[in-house]
Design a protein around this motif. Sequence first.
Motif, mmCIF file in Angstrom:
data_model
loop_
_atom_site.group_PDB
_atom_site.id
_atom_site.type_symbol
_atom_site.label_atom_id
_atom_site.label_comp_id
_atom_site.label_asym_id
_atom_site.label_seq_id
_atom_site.Cartn_x
_atom_site.Cartn_y
_atom_site.Cartn_z
ATOM 1 N N ARG A 1 0.818 -1.207 0.000
ATOM 2 C CA ARG A 1 0.000 0.000 0.000
ATOM 3 C C ARG A 1 0.859 1.268 0.000
ATOM 4 N N ILE A 2 2.059 1.183 0.566
ATOM 5 C CA ILE A 2 2.905 2.381 0.593
ATOM 6 C C ILE A 2 3.616 2.619 -0.742
ATOM 7 N N ALA A 3 3.426 1.681 -1.680
ATOM 8 C CA ALA A 3 3.999 1.866 -3.020
ATOM 9 C C ALA A 3 3.061 2.651 -3.930
ATOM 10 N N LYS A 4 1.903 3.066 -3.392
ATOM 11 C CA LYS A 4 0.949 3.840 -4.195
ATOM 12 C C LYS A 4 1.311 5.320 -4.130
ATOM 13 N N VAL A 5 1.409 5.956 -5.288
ATOM 14 C CA VAL A 5 1.739 7.376 -5.349
ATOM 15 C C VAL A 5 0.698 8.109 -6.190
ATOM 16 N N ASN A 6 0.647 9.427 -6.024
ATOM 17 C CA ASN A 6 -0.201 10.261 -6.871
ATOM 18 C C ASN A 6 0.707 11.159 -7.698
ATOM 19 N N ALA A 7 0.565 11.069 -9.010
ATOM 20 C CA ALA A 7 1.444 11.828 -9.911
ATOM 21 C C ALA A 7 1.371 13.329 -9.657
ATOM 22 N N SER A 8 0.236 13.822 -9.145
ATOM 23 C CA SER A 8 0.095 15.266 -8.913
ATOM 24 C C SER A 8 1.061 15.774 -7.847
ATOM 25 N N ASP A 9 1.596 14.878 -7.018
ATOM 26 C CA ASP A 9 2.587 15.268 -6.010
ATOM 27 C C ASP A 9 3.986 15.432 -6.603
ATOM 28 N N PHE A 10 4.151 14.992 -7.853
ATOM 29 C CA PHE A 10 5.492 14.947 -8.446
ATOM 30 C C PHE A 10 5.589 15.772 -9.731
ATOM 31 N N GLY A 11 4.897 16.897 -9.776
ATOM 32 C CA GLY A 11 5.051 17.805 -10.909
ATOM 33 C C GLY A 11 4.208 17.477 -12.118
ATOM 34 N N VAL A 12 3.201 16.616 -11.953
ATOM 35 C CA VAL A 12 2.295 16.263 -13.051
ATOM 36 C C VAL A 12 0.949 16.941 -12.782
ATOM 37 N N PRO A 13 0.412 17.712 -13.733
ATOM 38 C CA PRO A 13 -0.842 18.435 -13.490
ATOM 39 C C PRO A 13 -2.075 17.542 -13.600
ATOM 40 N N GLN A 14 -2.071 16.470 -12.839
ATOM 41 C CA GLN A 14 -3.111 15.448 -12.999
ATOM 42 C C GLN A 14 -3.168 14.549 -11.765
ATOM 43 N N ASN A 15 -4.379 14.306 -11.294
ATOM 44 C CA ASN A 15 -4.559 13.307 -10.239
ATOM 45 C C ASN A 15 -4.509 11.932 -10.885
ATOM 46 N N ARG A 16 -3.437 11.237 -10.649
ATOM 47 C CA ARG A 16 -3.241 9.927 -11.281
ATOM 48 C C ARG A 16 -2.528 9.030 -10.277
ATOM 49 N N GLU A 17 -3.284 8.132 -9.660
ATOM 50 C CA GLU A 17 -2.693 7.218 -8.691
ATOM 51 C C GLU A 17 -2.094 6.019 -9.404
ATOM 52 N N ARG A 18 -0.890 5.656 -9.003
ATOM 53 C CA ARG A 18 -0.202 4.525 -9.609
ATOM 54 C C ARG A 18 0.616 3.794 -8.550
ATOM 55 N N MET A 19 0.873 2.516 -8.833
ATOM 56 C CA MET A 19 1.770 1.718 -8.003
ATOM 57 C C MET A 19 3.173 1.777 -8.606
ATOM 58 N N ILE A 20 4.143 2.124 -7.784
ATOM 59 C CA ILE A 20 5.548 2.097 -8.193
ATOM 60 C C ILE A 20 6.217 1.019 -7.335
ATOM 61 N N ILE A 21 6.269 -0.188 -7.874
ATOM 62 C CA ILE A 21 6.795 -1.334 -7.124
ATOM 63 C C ILE A 21 8.268 -1.523 -7.481
ATOM 64 N N VAL A 22 9.123 -1.276 -6.503
ATOM 65 C CA VAL A 22 10.565 -1.432 -6.688
ATOM 66 C C VAL A 22 10.999 -2.761 -6.086
ATOM 67 N N GLY A 23 11.790 -3.507 -6.826
ATOM 68 C CA GLY A 23 12.321 -4.777 -6.343
ATOM 69 C C GLY A 23 13.838 -4.753 -6.292
ATOM 70 N N ILE A 24 14.411 -5.459 -5.316
ATOM 71 C CA ILE A 24 15.868 -5.476 -5.118
ATOM 72 C C ILE A 24 16.377 -6.920 -5.125
ATOM 73 N N ASP A 25 17.539 -7.119 -5.718
ATOM 74 C CA ASP A 25 18.172 -8.438 -5.795
ATOM 75 C C ASP A 25 18.687 -8.856 -4.416
ATOM 76 N N THR A 26 18.058 -9.855 -3.819
ATOM 77 C CA THR A 26 18.461 -10.301 -2.471
ATOM 78 C C THR A 26 19.764 -11.081 -2.485
#
Length: 405
Positions: A181-206
Amino acid sequence: MAKYKFIDLFAGCGGLEDGFLQTNKYIDVAAVEWLKPQVNTLIHRLKNKWGIKDAADRVMHFDIQREEELFGGWNDEEFGNGKGLDHFVNEAGGIDVIIGGPPCQAYSVAGRVRDENGMRDDYRNYLFEHYLNVVNRYRPKVFVFENVPGILSAAPDGTPITDLIRQGFSNIGYDIIDDLRIAKVNASDFGVPQNRERMIIVGIDTKRYKDTQAILGRFYSEILPSFKESKKITVREAIGDLPECNPFYDEEHHKKRKSHSEPESSVTWHKPRYHNLRDMDTFRTLALDIESGRREYDSKKISELYEEKVGSKSPIHRYHVLEPDLPSTTIIAHLYKDGNRFIHYDSKQSRSITVREAARLQSFDDDFDFVGSQGNAYQMIGNAVPPQLAKRVALALSKMLDEIE
């Protein structure tokens, strides 16, 4: 510091890729996309903006489900000839990052509501398995898996898709954040003139890094938020300086179903789509309602207006005027069919938004050109990752990599 090398899967027209390249911290090794207008657009962008001369080879027009050929190369009637991912990854001496996200229709709540089987039978549910296999083959340090928030509730075969994704990556030695749930972001917080919720799922090589949950926790709680903007950009700020497009009616253009407006803009793709008189009158009425401050048209009254104008009922209200002093609603690929939910706020213009306006609301630069028809352009814009969101993710990712390296 050396730049990080990446490949882009399900690349579309290159919104995610463009954001990564804007940071000047990454090298584009290869991209995979199977829709031709998107491929042509990405090739054009990489050549003309980023100076990648062999972009036509590096952007692979191919079906990611045909893995053996994807890796080793192909000679195909539909997709032509390709050297395969192995060629470019080996040439680069390996890669550091894989980015991309499978088509999201099967994960979206709206898609599941519309489909009689809740999208359970949709092949797109399982395209992530091919993403996973590419990750396993090339073993990047990290990956970025972008998708819709509906992925949090999708369960096409009864098992939550997030469990399948988490287990799939775990099986090949990659870790994603425990609480997605904490991987959900709103593009409008990052310089995009649009309310657009997206998942940014980052994975790391264990196999390469320890304490991966701690690293991911810091990425989401500290690093990525540090690239947020203090103020959101409104629709008016994004598109208000573009020349007015005032469509008008004449019999010649009406018969050909062509838009007609004066004057034509020097900005590319800034020309209104065709609207009939009925739609133009509807757009003017609804924009004027907001412009005047009356705001009489709630959902019920909009549905009544639709029935009055079209002569049939609709279970959803099909019109929406963009609020000029707020970020836009989410730009969607449906725009290629009609723009009724993206009506320009200026009642004098009585139209839906142009391709360039949609592109600006998605944070594409004005020098980003789209190759294909007007419908192609609307569709690829609606399906894209906003470049400004991608840029902030890329900056955060490089900061995380610099730290753990």
